[in-house]
Each structure stands twice: as structure tokens, then as C-alpha cells.
Design a protein around this motif. Structure first.
Motif, PDB file in Angstrom:
ATOM      1  N   ARG A  94       0.836  -1.210   0.000  1.00  0.00           N
ATOM      2  CA  ARG A  94       0.000   0.000   0.000  1.00  0.00           C
ATOM      3  C   ARG A  94       0.868   1.257   0.000  1.00  0.00           C
ATOM      4  O   ARG A  94       0.546   2.250  -0.662  1.00  0.00           O
ATOM      5  CB  ARG A  94      -0.920   0.005   1.220  1.00  0.00           C
ATOM      6  CG  ARG A  94      -1.987  -1.068   1.226  1.00  0.00           C
ATOM      7  CD  ARG A  94      -3.004  -0.858   0.147  1.00  0.00           C
ATOM      8  NE  ARG A  94      -4.152  -1.740   0.304  1.00  0.00           N
ATOM      9  CZ  ARG A  94      -5.090  -1.907  -0.617  1.00  0.00           C
ATOM     10  NH1 ARG A  94      -5.017  -1.229  -1.760  1.00  0.00           N
ATOM     11  NH2 ARG A  94      -6.106  -2.731  -0.407  1.00  0.00           N
ATOM     12  N   TRP A  95       1.961   1.220   0.754  1.00  0.00           N
ATOM     13  CA  TRP A  95       2.846   2.381   0.788  1.00  0.00           C
ATOM     14  C   TRP A  95       3.500   2.588  -0.568  1.00  0.00           C
ATOM     15  O   TRP A  95       3.588   3.717  -1.066  1.00  0.00           O
ATOM     16  CB  TRP A  95       3.895   2.204   1.879  1.00  0.00           C
ATOM     17  CG  TRP A  95       4.907   3.297   1.877  1.00  0.00           C
ATOM     18  CD1 TRP A  95       6.196   3.243   1.416  1.00  0.00           C
ATOM     19  CD2 TRP A  95       4.703   4.644   2.324  1.00  0.00           C
ATOM     20  NE1 TRP A  95       6.815   4.456   1.568  1.00  0.00           N
ATOM     21  CE2 TRP A  95       5.925   5.338   2.117  1.00  0.00           C
ATOM     22  CE3 TRP A  95       3.628   5.322   2.892  1.00  0.00           C
ATOM     23  CZ2 TRP A  95       6.080   6.680   2.454  1.00  0.00           C
ATOM     24  CZ3 TRP A  95       3.782   6.658   3.232  1.00  0.00           C
ATOM     25  CH2 TRP A  95       5.002   7.321   3.008  1.00  0.00           C
ATOM     26  N   SER A  96       3.968   1.522  -1.182  1.00  0.00           N
ATOM     27  CA  SER A  96       4.610   1.628  -2.490  1.00  0.00           C
ATOM     28  C   SER A  96       3.653   2.160  -3.543  1.00  0.00           C
ATOM     29  O   SER A  96       4.055   2.879  -4.468  1.00  0.00           O
ATOM     30  CB  SER A  96       5.154   0.258  -2.922  1.00  0.00           C
ATOM     31  OG  SER A  96       6.156  -0.195  -2.028  1.00  0.00           O
ATOM     32  N   LEU A  98       1.598   4.434  -3.297  1.00  0.00           N
ATOM     33  CA  LEU A  98       1.443   5.887  -3.227  1.00  0.00           C
ATOM     34  C   LEU A  98       2.303   6.611  -4.264  1.00  0.00           C
ATOM     35  O   LEU A  98       2.012   7.746  -4.637  1.00  0.00           O
ATOM     36  CB  LEU A  98       1.804   6.393  -1.829  1.00  0.00           C
ATOM     37  CG  LEU A  98       0.819   6.036  -0.711  1.00  0.00           C
ATOM     38  CD1 LEU A  98       1.396   6.422   0.635  1.00  0.00           C
ATOM     39  CD2 LEU A  98      -0.513   6.739  -0.935  1.00  0.00           C
ATOM     40  N   HIS A 108      -3.480   6.880   0.526  1.00  0.00           N
ATOM     41  CA  HIS A 108      -2.799   6.958   1.817  1.00  0.00           C
ATOM     42  C   HIS A 108      -3.686   6.441   2.930  1.00  0.00           C
ATOM     43  O   HIS A 108      -3.202   5.801   3.885  1.00  0.00           O
ATOM     44  CB  HIS A 108      -2.373   8.399   2.117  1.00  0.00           C
ATOM     45  CG  HIS A 108      -1.546   8.505   3.362  1.00  0.00           C
ATOM     46  ND1 HIS A 108      -2.106   8.698   4.605  1.00  0.00           N
ATOM     47  CD2 HIS A 108      -0.198   8.408   3.554  1.00  0.00           C
ATOM     48  CE1 HIS A 108      -1.150   8.739   5.513  1.00  0.00           C
ATOM     49  NE2 HIS A 108       0.015   8.571   4.903  1.00  0.00           N
ATOM     50  N   TYR A 111      -3.299   2.827   3.001  1.00  0.00           N
ATOM     51  CA  TYR A 111      -2.038   2.453   3.661  1.00  0.00           C
ATOM     52  C   TYR A 111      -2.179   2.528   5.182  1.00  0.00           C
ATOM     53  O   TYR A 111      -1.733   1.622   5.908  1.00  0.00           O
ATOM     54  CB  TYR A 111      -0.891   3.358   3.207  1.00  0.00           C
ATOM     55  CG  TYR A 111       0.247   3.358   4.202  1.00  0.00           C
ATOM     56  CD1 TYR A 111       1.079   2.245   4.330  1.00  0.00           C
ATOM     57  CD2 TYR A 111       0.453   4.457   5.062  1.00  0.00           C
ATOM     58  CE1 TYR A 111       2.094   2.225   5.275  1.00  0.00           C
ATOM     59  CE2 TYR A 111       1.482   4.435   6.002  1.00  0.00           C
ATOM     60  CZ  TYR A 111       2.295   3.316   6.099  1.00  0.00           C
ATOM     61  OH  TYR A 111       3.286   3.286   7.047  1.00  0.00           O
ATOM     62  N   PHE A 115      -1.567  -0.459   7.782  1.00  0.00           N
ATOM     63  CA  PHE A 115      -0.556  -0.415   8.837  1.00  0.00           C
ATOM     64  C   PHE A 115      -1.155  -0.788  10.182  1.00  0.00           C
ATOM     65  O   PHE A 115      -0.604  -1.607  10.927  1.00  0.00           O
ATOM     66  CB  PHE A 115       0.081   0.973   8.929  1.00  0.00           C
ATOM     67  CG  PHE A 115       0.776   1.205  10.247  1.00  0.00           C
ATOM     68  CD1 PHE A 115       2.007   0.626  10.500  1.00  0.00           C
ATOM     69  CD2 PHE A 115       0.171   1.966  11.246  1.00  0.00           C
ATOM     70  CE1 PHE A 115       2.636   0.803  11.726  1.00  0.00           C
ATOM     71  CE2 PHE A 115       0.794   2.150  12.458  1.00  0.00           C
ATOM     72  CZ  PHE A 115       2.037   1.569  12.705  1.00  0.00           C
ATOM     73  N   THR A 179       9.421   2.160  10.848  1.00  0.00           N
ATOM     74  CA  THR A 179       9.154   2.392   9.428  1.00  0.00           C
ATOM     75  C   THR A 179       7.943   3.300   9.249  1.00  0.00           C
ATOM     76  O   THR A 179       7.948   4.205   8.392  1.00  0.00           O
ATOM     77  CB  THR A 179       8.898   1.053   8.708  1.00  0.00           C
ATOM     78  OG1 THR A 179      10.061   0.222   8.848  1.00  0.00           O
ATOM     79  CG2 THR A 179       8.615   1.266   7.224  1.00  0.00           C
ATOM     80  N   HIS A 180       6.933   3.091  10.059  1.00  0.00           N
ATOM     81  CA  HIS A 180       5.727   3.912   9.947  1.00  0.00           C
ATOM     82  C   HIS A 180       6.016   5.366  10.309  1.00  0.00           C
ATOM     83  O   HIS A 180       5.486   6.289   9.664  1.00  0.00           O
ATOM     84  CB  HIS A 180       4.631   3.352  10.854  1.00  0.00           C
ATOM     85  CG  HIS A 180       3.335   4.099  10.753  1.00  0.00           C
ATOM     86  ND1 HIS A 180       2.636   4.235   9.567  1.00  0.00           N
ATOM     87  CD2 HIS A 180       2.614   4.761  11.696  1.00  0.00           C
ATOM     88  CE1 HIS A 180       1.548   4.945   9.778  1.00  0.00           C
ATOM     89  NE2 HIS A 180       1.512   5.282  11.060  1.00  0.00           N
ATOM     90  N   ASN A 183       7.601   6.858   7.361  1.00  0.00           N
ATOM     91  CA  ASN A 183       6.598   7.065   6.308  1.00  0.00           C
ATOM     92  C   ASN A 183       5.711   8.270   6.616  1.00  0.00           C
ATOM     93  O   ASN A 183       5.345   9.035   5.710  1.00  0.00           O
ATOM     94  CB  ASN A 183       5.745   5.809   6.149  1.00  0.00           C
ATOM     95  CG  ASN A 183       6.530   4.641   5.574  1.00  0.00           C
ATOM     96  OD1 ASN A 183       7.631   4.822   5.068  1.00  0.00           O
ATOM     97  ND2 ASN A 183       5.973   3.449   5.662  1.00  0.00           N
ATOM     98  N   LYS A 184       5.375   8.448   7.885  1.00  0.00           N
ATOM     99  CA  LYS A 184       4.551   9.600   8.267  1.00  0.00           C
ATOM    100  C   LYS A 184       5.281  10.910   7.979  1.00  0.00           C
ATOM    101  O   LYS A 184       4.672  11.877   7.503  1.00  0.00           O
ATOM    102  CB  LYS A 184       4.179   9.515   9.754  1.00  0.00           C
ATOM    103  CG  LYS A 184       3.109   8.488  10.070  1.00  0.00           C
ATOM    104  CD  LYS A 184       2.907   8.338  11.570  1.00  0.00           C
ATOM    105  CE  LYS A 184       2.387   9.589  12.206  1.00  0.00           C
ATOM    106  NZ  LYS A 184       2.111   9.403  13.659  1.00  0.00           N
ATOM    107  N   ALA A 187       5.195  11.470   4.254  1.00  0.00           N
ATOM    108  CA  ALA A 187       3.852  11.865   3.825  1.00  0.00           C
ATOM    109  C   ALA A 187       3.573  13.319   4.212  1.00  0.00           C
ATOM    110  O   ALA A 187       3.010  14.090   3.430  1.00  0.00           O
ATOM    111  CB  ALA A 187       2.810  10.936   4.441  1.00  0.00           C
TER     112      ALA A 187
END
Length: 216
Positions: A94-96, A98, A108, A111, A115, A179-180, A183-184, A187
């Protein structure tokens, strides 16, 4: 993970099967052995062989009970781990996605949901791993040295209870959270780009409202 059968009794033995010497004596004689005379001296070879076989019977029973009692906990842990790993992979996908998503906010959101689902399943995996660790640490689930040696000798390595690996679940949770957070941050930076771009443009003079005098 499969249960094992190491004990001489057909079916699932009870503790009484091991504790009752007469039960063992019946199996001993059925195998063609002779029960030593009670009057025989302690150093008598037959008595020694009888007692060694008796203790081996106890060890065999203990090893079987230890293994079979832990099988459901191992299965629950493995199922929880597999579900968590699939959910982590889905969140990563899901992240990829984006990178090329047209409806970025909707993508997003997918994602974020993936998560939180993954994190919840990792917590369930950790709970299952800790439950098995707790069970194996309790006195009824500890093997004697004789039972442990017999277990390792008679049960193939691939069929044995796997080693405890609670740290693997904890490390996975930590890595997922780290990792999250990264990612935040990415984003947030992405969402702020239009505002940053606008702040870098030269200011354009706006006409004053009617009736308002300007300075200069």
C-alpha cells in the motif's frame, strides 16, 4: 506441528501408567524380561537394568507429554506469525502504491488502515509467543536432563518443538513502528509541498480595499 508417541502404552497414557510399577512390570515381562527378585542385592545387575528401564520409561512419558502439551501453543504462534507477516507485506505494498496513486489521499488512507491492521496482528503474534514462553517456563513444562536427552535422541530435529523466539516478534513490532514513523514524516513533507512552494513565490501587491488609505 504434530504430536508424538514415545510411550510404550497404546493411546495416550495417564500419569498413573507411569507411577504404577505393576503397569511397567507387565510391559517388562511381556517383552521377555524377568522381574528381579525383591531379595536380590542392590547391586544386582538385573535390578539395575530394571530400574534404568523404569526411569527411561518415566523420561519417555515426560518427553511425550511435554511435546504434546506445547503443540497447540506452537501452532497458535505460527498462525499468528503468518497472519502478521502477510499484513505487513500488504501495508508495504500500500505504501509503495502511493508513488503512482492519482487519488493520493484515498491511497494513503488505505495504507494507514493496512498499517494499523498489521500492527494489531503483530501484537497478537507477540502475545502468542509470550504465552508459549510462559508455558515452557512453568515447572510442569520443564524436562529433566534424562527426558531432554531422550527427546533429542528419539525425535527428529524437524519435528521438535522450535526454540523460543519472542524477540523476533518484538523486533518486528519495533521495525514496523519505526518504518511507519519514517513514512509519516515523508507523507507530511509531501502534503506540505504546495504550501512551501507558495511561500517561496514573490509577493504580489494587492489593491487596498475601497476607502482604506495606504501608507507611502
Amino acid at each position: 506441528m504434530r504430536t508424538i508417541s514415545l510411550h510404550a502404552v497404546d493411546g495416550r497414557p495417564t500419569a498413573r501408567d507411569v507411577q504404577d510399577v505393576r503397569s511397567f512390570a507387565c510391559r517388562w515381562t511381556a517383552a521377555g524380561n524377568t522381574i528381579p527378585s525383591p531379595d536380590a542385592p542392590r547391586g544386582d545387575p538385573e535390578w539395575k537394568r530394571f530400574l534404568e528401564s523404569w526411569w527411561m520409561e518415566v523420561a519417555r512419558f515426560d518427553a511425550q507429554e511435554w511435546h504434546n502439551a506445547l503443540v497447540p501453543l506452537v501452532d497458535a504462534e505460527e498462525k499468528a506469525r503468518s497472519r502478521a507477516q502477510r499484513a505487513i507485506d500488504k501495508a508495504g505494498a500500500r505504501w509503495s502504491a502511493l508513488d503512482t496513486a492519482w487519488a493520493w489521499h484515498a491511497a494513503h488512507h488505505q495504507y494507514a488502515r493496512a498499517f494499523h491492521t498489521a500492527r494489531g496482528l503483530v501484537l497478537l503474534w507477540l502475545a502468542a509467543a509470550e504465552a508459549r514462553a510462559s508455558a515452557q517456563a512453568s515447572p510442569p513444562q520443564r524436562l529433566s536432563a534424562d527426558a531432554q536427552a531422550l527427546y533429542e535422541r528419539e525425535v527428529p530435529e524437524a519435528e521438535r518443538i522450535p526454540a523460543l523466539d519472542v524477540d523476533r516478534a518484538r523486533d518486528t513490532l519495533h521495525h514496523l513502528d519505526t518504518t511507519h514513523q519514517t513514512n509519516k514524516a515523508i507523507a507530511a513533507e509531501t502534503l506540505l509541498l504546495p504550501a512551501v512552494h507558495a511561500s517561496q513565490q514573490p509577493a504580489v501587491a494587492q489593491p487596498a480595499p475601497a476607502g482604506v488609505r495606504t501608507v507611502g
